[in-house]
Each structure stands twice: as C-alpha cells, then as structure tokens.
Scaffold this motif. Structure first.
Motif, PDB file in Angstrom:
ATOM      1  N   UNK B 449      -0.186  -0.005  11.166  1.00 48.83           N
ATOM      2  CA  UNK B 449      -0.989  -1.167  10.767  1.00 48.83           C
ATOM      3  C   UNK B 449      -0.799  -1.455   9.284  1.00 48.83           C
ATOM      4  N   UNK B 450      -0.794  -0.396   8.491  1.00 54.37           N
ATOM      5  CA  UNK B 450      -0.586  -0.563   7.052  1.00 54.37           C
ATOM      6  C   UNK B 450       0.765  -1.199   6.789  1.00 54.37           C
ATOM      7  N   UNK B 451       1.772  -0.688   7.491  1.00 51.22           N
ATOM      8  CA  UNK B 451       3.139  -1.196   7.330  1.00 51.22           C
ATOM      9  C   UNK B 451       3.181  -2.694   7.655  1.00 51.22           C
ATOM     10  N   UNK B 452       2.543  -3.078   8.749  1.00 47.43           N
ATOM     11  CA  UNK B 452       2.568  -4.484   9.160  1.00 47.43           C
ATOM     12  C   UNK B 452       1.904  -5.382   8.116  1.00 47.43           C
ATOM     13  N   UNK B 453       0.718  -4.992   7.674  1.00 44.03           N
ATOM     14  CA  UNK B 453       0.029  -5.800   6.661  1.00 44.03           C
ATOM     15  C   UNK B 453       0.865  -5.887   5.395  1.00 44.03           C
ATOM     16  N   UNK B 454       1.345  -4.754   4.942  1.00 44.45           N
ATOM     17  CA  UNK B 454       2.089  -4.725   3.681  1.00 44.45           C
ATOM     18  C   UNK B 454       3.359  -5.560   3.791  1.00 44.45           C
ATOM     19  N   UNK B 455       4.048  -5.456   4.916  1.00 45.98           N
ATOM     20  CA  UNK B 455       5.275  -6.237   5.105  1.00 45.98           C
ATOM     21  C   UNK B 455       4.965  -7.729   5.085  1.00 45.98           C
ATOM     22  N   UNK B 456       3.895  -8.117   5.756  1.00 47.38           N
ATOM     23  CA  UNK B 456       3.535  -9.535   5.782  1.00 47.38           C
ATOM     24  C   UNK B 456       3.206 -10.040   4.376  1.00 47.38           C
ATOM     25  N   UNK B 457       2.507  -9.231   3.605  1.00 44.08           N
ATOM     26  CA  UNK B 457       2.139  -9.643   2.243  1.00 44.08           C
ATOM     27  C   UNK B 457       3.385  -9.741   1.369  1.00 44.08           C
ATOM     28  N   UNK B 458       4.291  -8.794   1.510  1.00 42.96           N
ATOM     29  CA  UNK B 458       5.526  -8.861   0.721  1.00 42.96           C
ATOM     30  C   UNK B 458       6.368 -10.071   1.128  1.00 42.96           C
ATOM     31  N   UNK B 459       6.396 -10.377   2.407  1.00 45.02           N
ATOM     32  CA  UNK B 459       7.140 -11.569   2.863  1.00 45.02           C
ATOM     33  C   UNK B 459       6.544 -12.843   2.255  1.00 45.02           C
ATOM     34  N   UNK B 460       5.224 -12.885   2.214  1.00 44.31           N
ATOM     35  CA  UNK B 460       4.577 -14.066   1.624  1.00 44.31           C
ATOM     36  C   UNK B 460       4.895 -14.160   0.141  1.00 44.31           C
ATOM     37  N   UNK B 461       4.889 -13.036  -0.526  1.00 40.99           N
ATOM     38  CA  UNK B 461       5.205 -13.046  -1.958  1.00 40.99           C
ATOM     39  C   UNK B 461       6.647 -13.496  -2.183  1.00 40.99           C
ATOM     40  N   UNK B 504      -5.917   8.085   2.150  1.00 43.20           N
ATOM     41  CA  UNK B 504      -5.887   7.085   3.223  1.00 43.20           C
ATOM     42  C   UNK B 504      -6.975   6.034   3.074  1.00 43.20           C
ATOM     43  N   UNK B 505      -8.199   6.470   2.717  1.00 47.34           N
ATOM     44  CA  UNK B 505      -9.292   5.488   2.653  1.00 47.34           C
ATOM     45  C   UNK B 505      -8.995   4.427   1.593  1.00 47.34           C
ATOM     46  N   UNK B 506      -8.571   4.862   0.419  1.00 51.94           N
ATOM     47  CA  UNK B 506      -8.271   3.913  -0.653  1.00 51.94           C
ATOM     48  C   UNK B 506      -7.138   2.979  -0.233  1.00 51.94           C
ATOM     49  N   UNK B 507      -6.097   3.541   0.360  1.00 57.88           N
ATOM     50  CA  UNK B 507      -4.956   2.720   0.753  1.00 57.88           C
ATOM     51  C   UNK B 507      -5.339   1.688   1.805  1.00 57.88           C
ATOM     52  N   UNK B 508      -6.049   2.138   2.811  1.00 62.48           N
ATOM     53  CA  UNK B 508      -6.412   1.202   3.890  1.00 62.48           C
ATOM     54  C   UNK B 508      -7.412   0.151   3.426  1.00 62.48           C
ATOM     55  N   UNK B 509      -8.331   0.555   2.561  1.00 57.62           N
ATOM     56  CA  UNK B 509      -9.296  -0.424   2.041  1.00 57.62           C
ATOM     57  C   UNK B 509      -8.573  -1.479   1.201  1.00 57.62           C
ATOM     58  N   UNK B 510      -7.606  -1.033   0.404  1.00 59.60           N
ATOM     59  CA  UNK B 510      -6.859  -1.983  -0.438  1.00 59.60           C
ATOM     60  C   UNK B 510      -6.107  -2.995   0.421  1.00 59.60           C
ATOM     61  N   UNK B 511      -5.687  -2.569   1.606  1.00 60.97           N
ATOM     62  CA  UNK B 511      -4.931  -3.464   2.486  1.00 60.97           C
ATOM     63  C   UNK B 511      -5.830  -4.369   3.325  1.00 60.97           C
TER      64      UNK B 511
END
Lengths: 531, 531
Positions: B449-461, B504-511
């Motif tokens: 899930x983290x990978x998917x969100x992060x990839x989508x955000x990087x694609x948008x950027x 994990x909590x910090x990373x997931x919350x940031x995403x």
C-alpha cells in the motif's frame, strides 16, 4: 478596500443584519459613523498601549496586580465612551444596539490591543450573563459592569481540572445568610488589577458530590471585596509568565471562605455559564480577526514601502511588486476576509438562531485562532528579518495570537464539540439547516465558477457528514479532520458572499484550492485505528 | 524508538552511508558510541545553557558583545571534544569522518541549544570554505577554527541588500600589501562575542562596478584583530532585539578601512561562498530537526504524565490515552521522521553527488524550518496552557524556530531556487535523477500500500514538473506550490524508507493523506495570473 469598507460591504450582504438594523432603527450613516469612531478609538487610544504593555507586563506587588502604564486611563475611556455596553439593554446601562454592531467594531479593538481587551471580554460577557440570571444582583452589577466602574472574570479551571470541568474541586458551602467558597482557580485573566473599583468573579464551585461531575456544579458571583469594602478572602498566588499577552495578567487565585452569591439554580452552574462562554468564544474569533487584519495591514504597508530586488542595473522595486509577495499577501487576506464574513454572520445568528450560532461557534473559535496566528506568521515572512525583530509589531502579534487556540476550549475540545455534539448527538438536524443556508447563499452568487466550486465543496461536506453520522469513523479520531472540513464548507459559502460584497480577489483565492483541501480533510476524517 | 535508535535505523538503510562508513573504516559500534556521546554532550553541556541564554540574552557593553553565562566554557568543551571538526581532514585539525556523521549528531546539539550552536555553524562552514580556497590563510585559520580557538562569521546582508545580493555596496579597495574593506553589514550572527580569541569575518565586498551585480563581488577574510593584535576597524553598531534566539547575538557591523584578505579569485566571491552556504543550509535542516525532535519528546513526556479526562467517576487518565492526543503526537512525529531521513540522505549526497544534493537543499532548508516550527507549535497545543507559559521549554522552541524560514534564504528564495534554477534552467535533468533514485527506493519497500501511494505521488510530481518545464504556469507565482510539491515527493520516497527502518507508524501516517496534499500543491502551482 480597507477593513472598515470590507466590514460595511459584508454587513450589507449578511442576511440577518438588515433586519436587525431596521429593528434597532439604525441607518447606514449611523453604522458607518459608529464603526469609524471604533477604528479611531482603536488607533488613538488602544494601539499605543500594546507595545508598552508587552514590554512592561503586569507585576504582582504586595499581593496585588499592577497593570501597565496607561491601562487605567484607557479603561475609563472605553467604559465612558460606551464601547463595553453597546449591545446591553438601555435599562441596564447599555445602548440597546445589536450584538453584530459590537462584533463589527471589536476586531479593531482586538487588533490594536488584544491583551488589554481581555478585561473587556469577560466584563461584557458577565454583564450579559447577569442580565439573564437577573434579580437584585443584576440590578446592582450590570450597570457598573456596563460603565466599566466594576469588572468581572470567569473562573473555571483548576490545577487538576482543565478541559475536564467535571473534576472541579472548589467547594461552596451554604452558611447562614449565604455561601462560602474555598478552593484554587487558575488561568484567570485580569483575576486582579488596579483599573477599576471592584472585581466580580463568575465562578463554578461544587455544591454536589464529586461523583455528580458537572451536575454538581453551581455558579457564583464572588466579589473581590464585600459590600462593606473588606477583602473577601481572595489571594493572588501567581501571575503566569507567558510567551505573549503580557498585558493581560493571567492569575492563579486562592479563595478561602470567600462570600459568594449563588446565581440561578444550584447544580445548573455549567449550562448557566453558556451565554458567557458563547460571548467569550465570539470574542476569540474577533481576536483572531483583529490580529489578522492588523498583521495584513502591516505586511501590505511594508511591501509597498520596502524596495528590494528587480533588475540589478535599475533601482530596486517595491517588495509588493514581486508575484510571490502578492501571493503571500493574498494568502493572508483571503482567510481573513472569510473570517470577517463569519464573525458578522455568527453575531447576527447569536441574536436570532441560537442553534445555528452554536453550530458555527466552534468553527469561528478555532479558525479565528488559526487564521490570526497564521496571518501573523505570514506577515512576518513578508517582512523577513525585520519581522523577527522587536522593531516591528508583527512578532508580538504572533506571540499574542498563539494562545487563542488554547484558551476558551482548545482545538481538540472545539473539534469534539463540533462532531460529537453538533453533528452526531444532534442527528444532523442543524447540519441540514446550515447546508440549506449555505446553499442558498451560494446560489445567489453571480460568479458561476465560484458557485460551482462552492456547491461541490458543500456537497462533499454533506456526504462526509452523512458518512460520519452513519458511524464510518471513530469520532474522537475523526474530530479534528471534521472540524477542518467544516471550516472549508464555511469558506465555500462565505467566499461567495465575499464576491458579492466586492472582495472578489479574496473570495476567488479562497475557492481556488478548496476542493483539494476538502479532499485532504476527508482523508483526515478516515484515519486508521492504529493511530 | 528514540531519536538515537531512529537515526541509527535510518542510517542503515540510507544507501550512500554504508559506502562512506566503510571508506572511513567505521563500524556500527563506533558510530553508535559517537552518537551516544553526542546526545550525552547535548543533554549534559548544551541543554542547560538554553533557557539561561534565552532569559539573559546578549548585551553590547563598551562596544563589545557579552554572551550568556556558561557560553565560553561550553564552547571550549565543544571544540576540545572535537564536535566542530569531525568531518574536517585530519591534516587540518579534523578527524576525517564523513559529513553524514556530523549531520546525524547535529540535531541533538541544535535541539538542546540552537542559539549557541549558531556560532558552531558558521565556524565549521568557514573552516570547510577555507580548506577549499587553501593557501597560507587556510593553514593558519583552519586548525584554529577546528579547535574553536578562533571563530568565524558570514557577512552578506546590508541595510539595502538582503535577498538581492547583487546590490551589496560594501567596498574593497586594493592598497599596497592588501585590501581595505569599508561598509555596513547586518544580520551577522556572533558578529562579536567573548568566547574565543579571534573572529574571522567571511565577507562579500564589491571590487567591481555596481552595474556588474553579483559578478563584481569578491570574498574576503576580515579578522576582528590584525596579526599584531590591534582592532581592525570593525564596530558593533547594534544587536538586534528579536522574538527568539536571544542566545545568538545578531550584530550590525561597520567596517572602516578594515584589512581584508582576498580569498580565491576577484569577482568570484558569490560562487566561492557556495560551499559555506550549503553547509549552513544543511545546518538549518538540522536545526529544524533538532527543534522538532525536542518538542516531540517534551510533548510525549507531558502526555504520558499529565492526567486529564476520562469517565468522571474514575481517576483521570493520561492525556496521551485520548485518541486525538495520539493523533497530535503522530502528526508531529511523522514529518519529523521524514526530515531525519532527508537530513541523512542529503548529507551523504553532499559528499558524493553535489547535483542531487543541491536539488534537495532548498527542500531540506525550508521544510526543516517549517517542520521545526510546526512541531513546536503542535507540542504547545498538546501541553495546552502550560505550553504557553515559560515554565515549559516549548514556547522558547517556537520562538527560536520561527527564524529558520527567514534566514539563510527565505522560503520565497528557496522556492525560486528549486523551480527556476533546479528544474527549469537545468532542463529537468536532475529531476530525472531524483525521480530515479526515489522510485528505486520506493520499489524496495515491502509494504504494498505504501509503495502504491508513494508511486502515485511521485508520478504526479513527475507530471507536474513536466507541465512546469513546458511553461504551463508563471514560475514566480508557481514556485511556492512547487516547493511544497517537492517536499511531498520527498515525503513519499522517504516514508517508504521509514517503513523499512522500522518506523512504520510515522511512515504510514506521512503517506495517509499524501495524494490529497499533492493535489493541493498542484492547484497552488496553477494560480491565476490576477493573483
């Protein structure tokens, strides 16, 4: 458009205002004259107090609080000129004007000297509360509070009872001829001072068992001196040293068998305080607006005068000619204007539709606080290094503004109130009335793009609210996001009103990224349980 | 996971670090021992200075700056214990350790006493700069700066030349045997003090015509005393009174025919300063991180100890057991952890990939500043009224942190740098390398899930950047939004690294709301021209 012009233009399109103005027999010229006088009083009498009070602070001397130079004289004039009593009944020493007129004037006072005006806030609110509870005590106190001859405080918090009012331990004991109060109260603004003859403490004390929680609390008026003029067993044990608001003495008070007068019914202390609390929360919104409008004015003036940048082979250009600085100024101006529209709307509702007023109060309280603080911080950024120095008044605005989100109910308390009490326990009824009103306002806007954005944002807020009503998220965890969503819904509505009132740039800027911000607030309403 | 553990865990997954550690012959135990000592030094020696310095401030006495009690002794120890010189070459009085190790330790020092560490920042950066320019002056000065026997400042701003460096008017005239400097400089941190034997001012002065802008500027070393020990014509004309950072004397200096040593080539002053500016911008990120981690620690500790709320018929519960308070703490912890990951990444790149380091610096500078300030403000909100008082250290953190977004290049300057210099003038080349690196990092994350969100955000950027490269918006107006978009892209990347490192909590919350926030930043990149 200056602050006064924007205020007038917004009043003209605030639906409830025209009705109230007519009922009070107020024509436009009179309203403008009153607000112009308020602005003049703010600049001439109050503004000079503010930097001096910040530096001097208040001192505890021989057990009494000494206030900054100029305070006593300014207080006398504030009362004499009628600024405390505009909206009190004529029979009670007031002028019988609508609350809205007070709320329109208040941001000028608050922006000029927020710390000083803390005394006005509690004194005014106490006069209104006592008007409600009535009786001989009201006849004695209200006119004197209205004139500023006497002043008042509100005493709720204790060392072990802050947001959890139900844990109050200060005790009231009934004795022959009255009540005796014993206990400690903290965070009492102007709990003592040297600016008037008498101080009345509006105080919550326990008359029932601790197990009764808030239902064991009663409301008392505890004067600092008894009718005979003797001290009433009240000691100032400390003045808090704070980051800002140095011109407002935040006192810790100890009550040792002090004589108190029971107001209203025993056990009904907290609900009886609501009128006072509501007026003080309206004041916090005016404080945030006052700070924001003043910070903006300073930033605009600096940006027009300070020369910086531009082509190196030509003279430097005004800071405000840089597009990013224009953007920064508008990013302060837009929420400030929305807040102004809300303060005016809210104050008309407080005189007419208490349910809707109660719905909007947590939003006005919290986003008054946040708008004021962010405006001060944004203005500091426009001024750069200069803004960080004490040569400029912005850093005081920032320090003073930071407390607004903390006192009179923190952000967390406002958020719980807005989601749990105003939405869930209410079953969404007031939400429906809010949405009806907001949608009607939006529909009347001539700007099609603004209407479309605002409608979409209100629809999203509607859907989000229904989700939360249906139990889609843990209310405690969702409350902060939902409070933010509520502010965005209000922004959608009132940005359209700004456009109607001729503040097109502010209105359109406020709408520009509103859908995206609403999506963000929705996400914050659906935080995972592991948070 | 405490700050030290999180630092170690992140270093282990920072790709460049292992290479550097091996090259420097550093094993894990040694690194942990060094960082533990740093944390101990910060708590034992530096932290006690901070509240005292805030209250005492620095004073101008008989033309010289008097620093707070304890400063001189702490400075001596800072130098003697080697904390100034870790990453200087061994031949120059240093220990030849990687910059990353310094950057890992620095937040502990900055969080404990940011104002005091301002002197370390400029002294260290000057030592590195002089190492680059070399020659006899380096041989004389670098070892003494490394030990703290001498200190250094950076002198750029003037009353009429702030962000527009090209307007500098301080003149350098060549005379027999050297140069004479005449002019006024402002905002000079530790421009004078009583903590060491000699102060070297790294100063930009004009050697070419005003019309040459920055190309007419040269870099000089101007000692406060000449080699003979005589005063060198430098007067402290003022110490600024500021909102915070009272423990760092911000001086206005006047130079009257002061002897200066030309460093490097005439006319190349500004580019030669870049190494110093880069190190000082890295320091600002460490300051923000230091403030944030300290504010978070205080808020966590308060939330675990302060009892408040819960059912009225039971004892009150720890504040931190309320879901909204847990949320508040995580909302501070998540960006703080992302910033820590960025500081470590950036410092490894500064020793290896200067292009990418330059790309990340404006983000680290600005979001170091904003994260620190918001963490301090968020911690104050957790503490409530207590946090607004001077009984608790949070209000000082807030006042101190606010300057970070102003000095060493304001937010506006960082945003212009990031969009115009790092993207547009670069034609998107470094952007491509950034995205490659970020995507590789994200791809390695085990959390789908983290990978998917992060990839989508990087694609948008990526898409947003291509739009802006294609001229889709006015760069000056889009810059602030684009800087924010850049930080969100970095957050996407490094939140995945946090998950890998066990936070994990910090990373997931940031995403959690990152896509929505990226949509908001996109909207801010496309502001209408009428703004």
């Amino acid at each position: 458009m200056d602050d006064l012009e924007q205020t007038r233009a917004l009043m003209a399109v605030t639906p409830g205002w025209q009705v109230q103005a007519e009922a009070a027999g107020l024509d436009d010229a009179t309203v403008t004259a009153i607000l112009s006088e308020a602005a003049k009083f703010a600049e001439g009498v109050l503004a000079p107090l503010n930097p001096v009070a910040d530096r001097t602070g208040c001192r505890l001397q021989d057990g009494r609080v000494a206030t900054p130079p100029g305070y006593a004289g300014a207080w006398l004039r504030l009362g004499q000129d009628g600024w405390l009593s505009m909206d009190l009944a004529e029979g009670a020493g007031g002028q019988g004007l609508p609350l809205t007129l007070h709320a329109a004037a208040a941001p000028f006072f608050e922006g000029a000297a927020m710390a000083f005006m803390m005394l006005a806030g509690s004194t005014r609110a106490a006069a209104h509360l006592l008007t409600q509870t009535g009786g001989a005590v009201a006849a004695e106190w209200v006119p004197r509070l209205a004139s500023g001859d006497w002043t008042a405080t509100i005493c709720i918090s204790e060392p072990d009872a802050g947001s959890d009012v139900g844990r109050i331990r200060t005790r009231a004991e009934e004795v022959e001829g009255g009540w005796r109060i014993t206990g400690s109260k903290i965070w009492i603004s102007f709990g003592d001072h040297d600016m008037a003859d008498r101080i009345g403490h509006l105080l919550l004390a326990r008359t029932g068992p601790a197990s009764a929680g808030t239902r064991g609390l009663s409301l008392f008026l505890v004067p600092d001196r008894t009718d005979s003029g003797a001290r009433n067993g009240i000691t100032v044990t400390r003045i808090e040293e704070k980051m800002g608001l140095h011109g407002s003495p935040t006192c810790a008070l100890s009550f040792a068998g002090s004589e108190g007068i029971l107001l209203g019914e025993a056990g009904r202390g907290l609900p009886q305080l609501f009128r006072m609390i509501e007026l003080m929360r309206l004041q916090t919104a005016c404080q945030g607006l006052g700070i924001a409008q003043r910070a903006l004015a300073i930033a605009r003036s600096y940006a027009s005068e300070r020369l910086q940048g531009g082509p190196p082979d030509a003279p430097p250009v005004p800071l405000g000619s840089h597009p990013d600085v224009r953007r920064q100024l508008l990013a302060i101006a837009a929420p400030t204007a929305v807040l102004r529209a809300l303060v005016l709307e809210l104050s008309t509702l407080m005189d007419g539709d208490e349910g809707l007023a109660g719905y909007l109060l947590p939003l006005a309280k919290n986003f008054g606080a946040e708008t004021g603080f962010q405006a001060a911080s944004g203005a500091m950024q426009v001024l750069g290094g200069a803004g960080y120095t004490r040569e400029w008044p912005v850093e005081q605005l920032l320090r003073d503004a930071r407390v607004i989100a903390i006192y009179e109910g923190t952000t967390g308390m406002q958020a719980q109130d807005f989601l749990i009490r105003r939405l869930i326990r209410d079953g969404g009824q007031t939400l429906g009335r809010f949405l009806d009103r907001a949608r009607a306002g939006v529909a009347a806007c001539r700007d099609e793009a603004a209407r479309d954005t605002a409608t979409a944002v209100l629809d999203r807020f509607d859907a989000l609210s229904r989700d939360l009503l249906a139990g889609a998220a843990s209310p405690e965890l969702a409350a902060d996001g939902y409070l933010r969503a509520g502010w965005l819904a209000v922004t959608a509505w009132l940005a359209c009103r700004l456009i109607e009132a001729g503040s097109e740039r502010e209105g359109r800027f406020a709408l520009h990224d509103l859908s995206e911000r609403m999506a963000g607030a929705e996400a914050l309403c659906h935080l995972p349980a592991w948070v």
